[in-house]
Design an enzyme around this catalytic site. Structure first.
Site: not given
Ligand code: GLN
Length: 238
Positions: A92, A126, A189
């Protein structure tokens, strides 16, 4: 033999149990009588010369901004290592920064180190939830994603896998992650390695082969618990 693991920015880049990936690598080595040493790399540190595995986790946009400058400093070294076939897993936040850039929701450009041919633009919502992908190399892989960034990889054949359930790189082209040489980048993750032990063993195998120049014949492990974790994860609703 001791495998040396470089853990990039554990303070800022460690979401949703990403640290568990380092523990999984360590344990799966130890169970086979292979020693490991983990170097927690923070801004300003030196990268030891004899690294065998690189790992970097996910992080918030603010955390990515904090490491940006330091990451640029160590970029030539990281690039050289990846080009040389270093087994590497980036999740990520660090995955995004292994590409060209991450253009955040706040219209901030965070430069990447351009090890992988990809770029990331923040999307309107998101992308959150359990995710299942199918990888040509590893079969079914399960995890959890939470990112605003939409990542576009230049060569879709280089994807880590195809999305079965979830969003993956960008929610539209069906790709998830990217593999370049022995560097795996992914949004998963969870952490990914404990419940997808094939990926963990691939990284260990490549590390041994690179270090010794010989084929690594990893002793099989009893993965009953890992397989159960995988199944439970795969059966969870998005
Ligand atoms: N900040 C980045 C995004 O929101 C990565 C997020 C993450 O590592 N889960 O895309």
């Amino acid at each position: 033999m001791t495998l040396n693991i470089l853990h990039l920015y554990p303070k800022e880049m460690n979401l949703y149990g990403d640290h568990g990936n380092v523990l999984a690598l360590k344990r799966r080595c130890e169970w086979r009588g292979i020693d490991t040493k983990v170097y927690a790399y923070e801004p300003g540190d030196e990268i030891p010369d004899d690294i065998d595995i690189i790992f970097g986790g996910g992080g918030q946009d603010s955390g990515q901004s904090k490491i940006e400058e330091d990451l640029m400093k160590i970029a030539p070294k990281l690039k050289a290592m990846v080009e040389d076939g270093m087994p590497t897993l980036v999740i990520c936040g660090v995955y995004q920064l292994f590409g060209k850039y991450f253009h955040t929701h706040e219209d901030k450009m965070i430069d990447g180190i351009d090890v992988m041919n990809l770029y990331t633009e923040a999307g309107p919502t998101r992308l959150i939830g359990n995710i299942t992908i199918e990888s040509p190399q590893f079969g079914e892989i399960v995890g959890y994603e939470n990112h605003s960034g939409l990542t576009y990889i230049e060569n879709k054949d280089a994807a880590f896998g195809k999305v079965v359930v979830g969003a993956g790189n960008n929610g539209t082209d069906g790709t998830e992650g990217m593999i370049y040489k022995n560097c795996i980048g992914t949004y998963l993750h969870g952490p990914i390695l404990p419940k997808n032990p094939k990926v963990a063993d691939y990284i260990i195998e490549k590390a041994i082969e690179r270090k010794t120049g010989e084929k690594a014949n990893l002793a099989p492990l009893d993965d009953t618990i890992e397989e159960r974790a995988h199944k439970v994860s795969a059966s969870r609703p998005r």
